[in-house]
Design a protein around this motif. Structure first.
Motif, PDB file in Angstrom:
ATOM      1  N   PRO A 109      11.910  25.537  19.494  1.00 25.08           N
ATOM      2  CA  PRO A 109      13.055  26.210  18.871  1.00 25.08           C
ATOM      3  C   PRO A 109      14.354  25.453  19.146  1.00 25.08           C
ATOM      4  CG  PRO A 109      12.309  27.391  20.833  1.00 25.08           C
ATOM      5  CD  PRO A 109      11.270  26.353  20.544  1.00 25.08           C
ATOM      6  N   GLY A 110      15.201  25.399  18.130  1.00 28.54           N
ATOM      7  CA  GLY A 110      16.485  24.724  18.278  1.00 28.54           C
ATOM      8  C   GLY A 110      16.461  23.240  18.010  1.00 28.54           C
ATOM      9  N   ILE A 111      15.275  22.667  17.782  1.00 32.59           N
ATOM     10  CA  ILE A 111      15.185  21.220  17.544  1.00 32.59           C
ATOM     11  C   ILE A 111      15.975  20.860  16.282  1.00 32.59           C
ATOM     12  CG2 ILE A 111      13.127  21.150  16.064  1.00 32.59           C
ATOM     13  CD1 ILE A 111      13.597  18.888  19.109  1.00 32.59           C
ATOM     14  N   GLY A 112      16.623  19.695  16.303  1.00 36.40           N
ATOM     15  CA  GLY A 112      17.475  19.313  15.183  1.00 36.40           C
ATOM     16  C   GLY A 112      16.736  18.737  13.997  1.00 36.40           C
ATOM     17  N   MET A 113      15.611  18.033  14.261  1.00 35.75           N
ATOM     18  CA  MET A 113      14.891  17.338  13.194  1.00 35.75           C
ATOM     19  C   MET A 113      13.397  17.400  13.458  1.00 35.75           C
ATOM     20  SD  MET A 113      17.350  13.928  13.121  1.00 35.75           S
ATOM     21  CE  MET A 113      17.678  13.981  14.894  1.00 35.75           C
ATOM     22  N   VAL A 114      12.606  17.511  12.395  1.00 36.58           N
ATOM     23  CA  VAL A 114      11.148  17.439  12.473  1.00 36.58           C
ATOM     24  C   VAL A 114      10.680  16.367  11.513  1.00 36.58           C
ATOM     25  CG1 VAL A 114       8.958  18.632  12.130  1.00 36.58           C
ATOM     26  CG2 VAL A 114      10.915  19.874  13.081  1.00 36.58           C
ATOM     27  N   GLN A 115       9.999  15.345  12.052  1.00 37.71           N
ATOM     28  CA  GLN A 115       9.391  14.304  11.224  1.00 37.71           C
ATOM     29  C   GLN A 115       7.884  14.525  11.217  1.00 37.71           C
ATOM     30  OE1 GLN A 115      10.213  11.025   9.250  1.00 37.71           O
ATOM     31  NE2 GLN A 115       8.324  12.117   8.812  1.00 37.71           N
ATOM     32  N   PRO A 116       7.345  15.120  10.147  1.00 35.31           N
ATOM     33  CA  PRO A 116       5.899  15.354  10.095  1.00 35.31           C
ATOM     34  C   PRO A 116       5.160  14.090   9.658  1.00 35.31           C
ATOM     35  CG  PRO A 116       6.909  16.175   8.111  1.00 35.31           C
ATOM     36  CD  PRO A 116       8.031  15.640   8.959  1.00 35.31           C
ATOM     37  N   GLY A 117       3.841  14.177   9.641  1.00 36.72           N
ATOM     38  CA  GLY A 117       3.035  13.052   9.192  1.00 36.72           C
ATOM     39  C   GLY A 117       3.180  12.828   7.696  1.00 36.72           C
ATOM     40  N   VAL A 118       3.181  11.551   7.301  1.00 39.63           N
ATOM     41  CA  VAL A 118       3.444  11.152   5.916  1.00 39.63           C
ATOM     42  C   VAL A 118       2.379  10.166   5.455  1.00 39.63           C
ATOM     43  CG1 VAL A 118       5.067   9.946   4.396  1.00 39.63           C
ATOM     44  CG2 VAL A 118       5.932  11.498   6.159  1.00 39.63           C
ATOM     45  N   GLU A 119       1.958  10.301   4.201  1.00 41.73           N
ATOM     46  CA  GLU A 119       1.173   9.256   3.556  1.00 41.73           C
ATOM     47  C   GLU A 119       1.958   8.771   2.340  1.00 41.73           C
ATOM     48  OE1 GLU A 119      -2.595  10.893   2.522  1.00 41.73           O
ATOM     49  OE2 GLU A 119      -1.766  12.399   1.149  1.00 41.73           O
ATOM     50  N   VAL A 120       1.757   7.513   1.983  1.00 41.21           N
ATOM     51  CA  VAL A 120       2.527   6.882   0.913  1.00 41.21           C
ATOM     52  C   VAL A 120       1.676   6.823  -0.347  1.00 41.21           C
ATOM     53  CG1 VAL A 120       3.766   4.788   0.203  1.00 41.21           C
ATOM     54  CG2 VAL A 120       3.851   5.559   2.595  1.00 41.21           C
ATOM     55  N   ILE A 121       2.281   7.158  -1.481  1.00 39.21           N
ATOM     56  CA  ILE A 121       1.599   7.082  -2.766  1.00 39.21           C
ATOM     57  C   ILE A 121       2.373   6.146  -3.689  1.00 39.21           C
ATOM     58  CG2 ILE A 121       0.511   9.340  -2.596  1.00 39.21           C
ATOM     59  CD1 ILE A 121       2.749  10.484  -4.335  1.00 39.21           C
ATOM     60  N   ASP A 122       1.674   5.605  -4.681  1.00 37.36           N
ATOM     61  CA  ASP A 122       2.334   4.724  -5.647  1.00 37.36           C
ATOM     62  C   ASP A 122       2.788   5.539  -6.858  1.00 37.36           C
ATOM     63  OD1 ASP A 122       0.076   5.168  -7.219  1.00 37.36           O
ATOM     64  OD2 ASP A 122      -0.751   3.147  -6.943  1.00 37.36           O
ATOM     65  N   GLY A 123       3.235   4.850  -7.894  1.00 34.12           N
ATOM     66  CA  GLY A 123       3.763   5.523  -9.071  1.00 34.12           C
ATOM     67  C   GLY A 123       2.761   6.401  -9.780  1.00 34.12           C
ATOM     68  N   THR A 124       1.465   6.141  -9.584  1.00 34.81           N
ATOM     69  CA  THR A 124       0.421   6.929 -10.231  1.00 34.81           C
ATOM     70  C   THR A 124      -0.107   8.058  -9.350  1.00 34.81           C
ATOM     71  OG1 THR A 124      -1.410   5.536  -9.457  1.00 34.81           O
ATOM     72  CG2 THR A 124      -0.284   4.846 -11.465  1.00 34.81           C
ATOM     73  N   GLY A 125       0.359   8.127  -8.113  1.00 35.35           N
ATOM     74  CA  GLY A 125      -0.108   9.155  -7.190  1.00 35.35           C
ATOM     75  C   GLY A 125      -1.229   8.711  -6.281  1.00 35.35           C
ATOM     76  N   LEU A 126      -1.616   7.436  -6.351  1.00 35.57           N
ATOM     77  CA  LEU A 126      -2.686   6.905  -5.504  1.00 35.57           C
ATOM     78  C   LEU A 126      -2.149   6.619  -4.101  1.00 35.57           C
ATOM     79  CD1 LEU A 126      -5.666   5.813  -5.464  1.00 35.57           C
ATOM     80  CD2 LEU A 126      -4.684   3.556  -5.968  1.00 35.57           C
ATOM     81  N   VAL A 127      -2.882   7.056  -3.077  1.00 39.82           N
ATOM     82  CA  VAL A 127      -2.482   6.767  -1.693  1.00 39.82           C
ATOM     83  C   VAL A 127      -2.627   5.277  -1.438  1.00 39.82           C
ATOM     84  CG1 VAL A 127      -2.977   7.194   0.741  1.00 39.82           C
ATOM     85  CG2 VAL A 127      -3.129   9.073  -0.902  1.00 39.82           C
ATOM     86  N   VAL A 128      -1.572   4.655  -0.914  1.00 37.88           N
ATOM     87  CA  VAL A 128      -1.552   3.213  -0.681  1.00 37.88           C
ATOM     88  C   VAL A 128      -1.074   2.938   0.740  1.00 37.88           C
ATOM     89  CG1 VAL A 128      -1.171   2.593  -3.099  1.00 37.88           C
ATOM     90  CG2 VAL A 128       0.790   3.048  -1.632  1.00 37.88           C
ATOM     91  N   ASP A 129      -1.321   1.721   1.190  1.00 36.79           N
ATOM     92  CA  ASP A 129      -0.889   1.294   2.522  1.00 36.79           C
ATOM     93  C   ASP A 129      -0.375  -0.131   2.410  1.00 36.79           C
ATOM     94  OD1 ASP A 129      -0.396   1.343   5.227  1.00 36.79           O
ATOM     95  OD2 ASP A 129      -2.453   0.864   5.805  1.00 36.79           O
ATOM     96  N   GLY A 130       0.817  -0.264   1.836  1.00 36.74           N
ATOM     97  CA  GLY A 130       1.393  -1.581   1.591  1.00 36.74           C
ATOM     98  C   GLY A 130       1.949  -2.216   2.845  1.00 36.74           C
ATOM     99  N   LEU A 131       2.425  -3.443   2.692  1.00 36.79           N
ATOM    100  CA  LEU A 131       2.906  -4.218   3.832  1.00 36.79           C
ATOM    101  C   LEU A 131       4.042  -3.509   4.558  1.00 36.79           C
ATOM    102  CD1 LEU A 131       2.930  -6.793   5.541  1.00 36.79           C
ATOM    103  CD2 LEU A 131       4.447  -7.830   3.816  1.00 36.79           C
TER     104      LEU A 131
END
Length: 300
Positions: A109-131
């Protein structure tokens, strides 16, 4: 009143924006309000929102184009609820995004920011793992097993070495963000500047590994266009030198050194050089080379 103000500054692709809105509507935790600030003139958009028939969704179209930074600032100005998410208009929330964030907030409680887990997608919605994202994860992101609270000089130095955060996925405490605001004169690096300002004000962040957000990375974005011209790095160079002086004054020498060296930003400029050379932009090549090969010791 709901707990979460989800703000969506919008400009551009209608279908991607509609996908972002639908991902909010699909949340398993219903304790939210969505505000869409339309900075464009795409036809049919006001009518689409009117047809949703959901009083948790608020839509307004700016009478004149504000641009990215001012539209983001307008979103901050309109915050009223305890917690805020300022998501990209082409990003997607997993259905359990808010439920996961709520659980973290209950534990911290009271924390200023929460950074949850993220996955990256491209323009078509495909999950990618670029450089770029591999570098973020392997070279710059901290080691986190489940969740971890970070703050102060430790986190400032970490993100200044290489900004591994995904700004649109972060949940903010509204009363922490509103007094700080976005810095005038910044566009592509405004997200990092906001985080550093909050850390200097004493706020902390919970970093969590459960993936609940999809960040869309396009092949060509506003930031990459600016990168080829070198504009992005002119702004970055100015910011890093300015914030290094502030961090020295705060007594955070490790963070100040990280700002002056800004290794990830210099590496990014180096990777952009071949593309700038192919485009034949002499000024862009010169700016990129200067940023990539600077010693990192300048203070002016």
């Amino acid at each position: 009143m709901p707990l979460f103000d989800i703000m969506l500054p919008y400009y551009g692709d209608v279908a991607l924006m509609q996908g972002a809105v639908r991902s909010v509507l699909a949340q398993s935790d219903p304790d939210w309000r969505l505000t869409v600030i339309d900075d464009g003139r795409e036809p049919g958009v006001p009518e689409w929102f009117a047809a949703l028939g959901d009083d948790r969704v608020r839509y307004q179209r700016n009478p004149e184009n504000l641009g990215i930074t001012r539209n983001f600032q307008k979103c901050v100005d309109l915050l009223e609820l305890e917690r805020a998410v300022i998501m990209g208009c082409d990003d997607l929330l997993h259905p359990h995004y808010l439920a996961t964030v709520r659980s973290l907030l209950e534990r911290h409680p009271g924390i200023g920011m929460v950074q949850p887990g993220v996955e990256v997608i491209d323009g078509t919605g495909l999950v990618v793992d670029g450089l770029a994202d591999k570098v973020k994860k392997r070279l710059y992101a901290p080691s986190v097993d489940g969740s971890r609270v970070m703050g102060g000089e430790e986190l400032a130095a970490s993100v200044l070495r290489g900004n591994w955060l995904y700004f649109p996925s972060i949940c903010w405490r509204s009363d922490a963000v509103k007094p700080v605001n976005f810095r005038d004169g910044l566009s592509v690096i405004q997200d990092l500047a906001l985080v550093i300002d909050l850390l200097q004000a004493g706020e902390q962040m919970v970093v969590d590994t459960e993936v609940v957000f999809q960040y869309r990375r396009h092949a060509i974005s506003e930031s990459s266009v600016q990168a080829f011209s070198g504009t992005r790095f002119t702004e970055a160079e100015r910011y890093f030198h300015e914030v290094a002086e502030r961090l020295d004054a705060q007594g955070w020498p490790k963070a100040a050194r990280a700002a002056r060296f800004h290794s990830a930003s210099r590496l990014h400029a180096l990777t952009m050089l071949p593309g700038a050379l192919r485009r034949g932009g002499v000024d862009g090549v010169r700016t990129l080379a200067s940023h990539a090969f600077s010693s990192g010791s300048s203070t002016g």
